[in-house]
Structure formats: structure tokens, C-alpha cells
Design a protein around this motif. Sequence first.
Motif, mmCIF file in Angstrom:
data_model
loop_
_atom_site.group_PDB
_atom_site.id
_atom_site.type_symbol
_atom_site.label_atom_id
_atom_site.label_comp_id
_atom_site.label_asym_id
_atom_site.label_seq_id
_atom_site.Cartn_x
_atom_site.Cartn_y
_atom_site.Cartn_z
ATOM 1 N N VAL A 120 5.066 1.939 7.054
ATOM 2 C CA VAL A 120 5.378 1.992 5.623
ATOM 3 C C VAL A 120 6.016 0.720 5.092
ATOM 4 O O VAL A 120 6.188 0.578 3.884
ATOM 5 C CB VAL A 120 6.308 3.185 5.313
ATOM 6 N N GLY A 121 6.385 -0.199 5.965
ATOM 7 C CA GLY A 121 7.013 -1.418 5.480
ATOM 8 C C GLY A 121 7.595 -2.233 6.611
ATOM 9 O O GLY A 121 7.310 -1.986 7.788
ATOM 10 N N SER A 122 8.415 -3.215 6.241
ATOM 11 C CA SER A 122 9.037 -4.109 7.214
ATOM 12 C C SER A 122 10.535 -4.168 6.964
ATOM 13 O O SER A 122 10.986 -4.002 5.828
ATOM 14 C CB SER A 122 8.451 -5.521 7.098
ATOM 15 N N ALA A 123 11.290 -4.424 8.029
ATOM 16 C CA ALA A 123 12.747 -4.517 7.905
ATOM 17 C C ALA A 123 13.298 -5.472 8.943
ATOM 18 O O ALA A 123 12.727 -5.642 10.023
ATOM 19 C CB ALA A 123 13.393 -3.139 8.058
ATOM 20 N N ALA A 126 1.689 -12.076 -10.222
ATOM 21 C CA ALA A 126 1.036 -13.170 -9.487
ATOM 22 C C ALA A 126 1.527 -13.228 -8.044
ATOM 23 O O ALA A 126 0.731 -13.439 -7.123
ATOM 24 C CB ALA A 126 1.291 -14.501 -10.196
ATOM 25 N N PHE A 127 2.823 -13.036 -7.830
ATOM 26 C CA PHE A 127 3.382 -13.077 -6.477
ATOM 27 C C PHE A 127 2.844 -11.929 -5.635
ATOM 28 O O PHE A 127 2.435 -12.123 -4.486
ATOM 29 C CB PHE A 127 4.905 -13.020 -6.553
ATOM 30 N N ASP A 128 2.822 -10.724 -6.212
ATOM 31 C CA ASP A 128 2.304 -9.565 -5.480
ATOM 32 C C ASP A 128 0.816 -9.716 -5.193
ATOM 33 O O ASP A 128 0.342 -9.342 -4.104
ATOM 34 C CB ASP A 128 2.563 -8.275 -6.260
ATOM 35 N N LEU A 138 -0.210 -10.680 3.248
ATOM 36 C CA LEU A 138 1.137 -11.072 3.658
ATOM 37 C C LEU A 138 2.154 -9.996 3.304
ATOM 38 O O LEU A 138 2.104 -9.409 2.224
ATOM 39 C CB LEU A 138 1.526 -12.392 2.978
ATOM 40 N N LYS A 139 3.083 -9.761 4.196
ATOM 41 C CA LYS A 139 4.140 -8.774 3.945
ATOM 42 C C LYS A 139 5.536 -9.401 3.950
ATOM 43 O O LYS A 139 6.431 -8.947 3.238
ATOM 44 C CB LYS A 139 4.079 -7.657 4.991
ATOM 45 N N SER A 161 0.824 -1.225 0.000
ATOM 46 C CA SER A 161 0.000 0.000 0.000
ATOM 47 C C SER A 161 0.850 1.263 0.000
ATOM 48 O O SER A 161 0.341 2.352 -0.268
ATOM 49 C CB SER A 161 -0.925 0.002 1.220
ATOM 50 N N SER A 162 2.152 1.128 0.289
ATOM 51 C CA SER A 162 3.038 2.295 0.359
ATOM 52 C C SER A 162 3.997 2.396 -0.812
ATOM 53 O O SER A 162 4.800 3.331 -0.866
ATOM 54 C CB SER A 162 3.854 2.255 1.664
#
Length: 320
Positions: A242-245, A126-128, A136-137, A78-79
Motif C-alpha cells: 500500500v505504500g512506502s515508509a 505535474a509532480f504526481d 517512481l514512489k 494506486s492506493s
Amino acid sequence: MSCLLRYSRWLSRFKSRQSQKNQLLAFSSEAATEKPRPPPIRVGLTESAGRGVFATRRIGAGDVIHSAKPIVSHPSLSSISTVCYFCLKKLNFVEFKSQSVAFCSSECELNAKVFYDVETKGDWLAFDDYCRTQGLKYPLVVKRLACLVISGAASAESLDILQPASLSREMILEMEEGFGLLKSGFVNSNIADEQIAFLTKQWYINVLARIRINAFRIELAVGLHEDLLSSAAACIEAEAAVGSAVYMLPSFYNHDCDPNTHIIWIENADARLKALRDIEADEELRICYIDASMDHDARQKILLQGFGFKCNCLRCMSGE
């Protein structure tokens, strides 16, 4: 009760403990000119929680203990159009755009080549879609790590030192579809077989198991804030996830529902760890993995289901 009120209640407990001096001025220009010193911490074994991080000297409330750059990160779907595809900094305007993603600077665009040149060879629709529909993130983080390995910028064993989550048979079965889509994306990209030889189902599951309990949800507090309360409030008001790390040293911090350390993100995925109160030499530094304002039963449930352990911190043992 709103998230902001809950955070206010939680963090007000820490503010009352801190010195009346102006110790919480975060990241001042004076600090930026000082010669960097080794962080006042060491990694050692705890009595009950495996590895942990300990202070090597006294750390004052509000002190920046250390910073950390991610081993691997990825913006949330989404970001994608609103943050830098490399550092996750929020974009005020798009100056450096590459296909459907954007970068905040030419430096980030250059740094991203270590994974982006590999990524753009494939079709990831397809993966996204799989990640988006399943909510899933972490598979996105695995994809980026795989691109780094293929380019030679990272080792396939980069995350092996981190503690893995315990996975049920059902969890493993659910991961198989994601692995198949990821593998197909690279195979159809005409990448040489020897370059993706590491990309087995077991590798995918092992990496996901480590990301599952070691990844941080990046919440940006853009700008400088005088105290921890306004910093947390800025994250909430900006809806800044905004995301994962995944990081190396921050992943060694154990959990406590009454933590003495706080992890924050100011402008991008570079993490800062700050002391919430005075910490004595040889004291273990702990962060809170969840929203500490939740009640006892809610905290226990989330920690057990999400992280696989029953919390026995002093706060939980007291029933608070």
C-alpha cells in the motif's frame, strides 16, 4: 511457481525450528495489557556490515522484538483512495475525507495536519504525473518529508543518520526533473523563501539516496494470524502493498538470505519485528531485504543492483 507457494517453501523452514508450544500467537490481548519493557536489542558495529542490531538477551522464536513508527511514509498512487492518507490503514468506508484523500479516523486526520496543511497549498498534478509515468514512489516520500520540514514538524536532517545508496551520474541526472517539479510546487504555493531554503538539489538527492535503500514496502496482513506462514500468505492474497515508509531502528537491521527476524505490518504502517527462531544474547538480528525463496543468482543480482552490495551470508556462500 506462485508467490504463495514460494513463500510457503521459504517459511516452512523456519516453522520446523520453532517450539511446539503455542509461542507464535501474535499480539495477544494479554500482551497488550503488560507494562512495556525496553526492547531486548542494541545497535552496535558489525565486523563487515557497519552498524547492526544485536540481542541483549535471549529472544524466543515468535517473540515480538519491538515495534516502530515511521519517520515518514506515503501511500502508493494506486492506493491513495483505498488507504488512510496518514497511517496507510486500508479503508472499509470513507468517514473522514479531505479533498481527494481520506483518513481512517479523526485522530489520523488531525495528525496529518503537520504535512497536509502545507501540501494542500500547492498544485501537485505535474509532480504526481511524473511519479506515475516513471513508476517512481520514493519522490512522493521526499515530498511528504519536505512538507514536514516546512511545517516545523521535522528537521531537514531527519534522515542524515541513515546509510545512503551509491548513486551513479545517470541516476543523479534522472533525479533532477523530479527535484525541479517538487521545487516548483512549493514556489508556486507562495510559501516563504526562508521556509524552503533547505530544499536544494543536493538535499533532494541526499534524501532520495537514503530512502532508496532504507525504505520499506508496506504490505499489510489485516487481522491476527497464528503463525508466520499465514501472516505472509495473507499479505500475498490481499495484494497488500500500500505504500512506502522509512523507519529509524529497522533501518539498522542488516540483510541475510536466511534471516532470524521478520518485519510485518498488521493494519497500518506501524512495523513489528518478530523472531523467526530462537536468538541468543549478543547474536546479530538480521532481516531479508528481498524474497528469500529466489535462487542464489537471482538474489545476488537484485541485492547488488537494488542495494549495492554482494551478499556473503552463509546461505549464499554455500551456493544455495
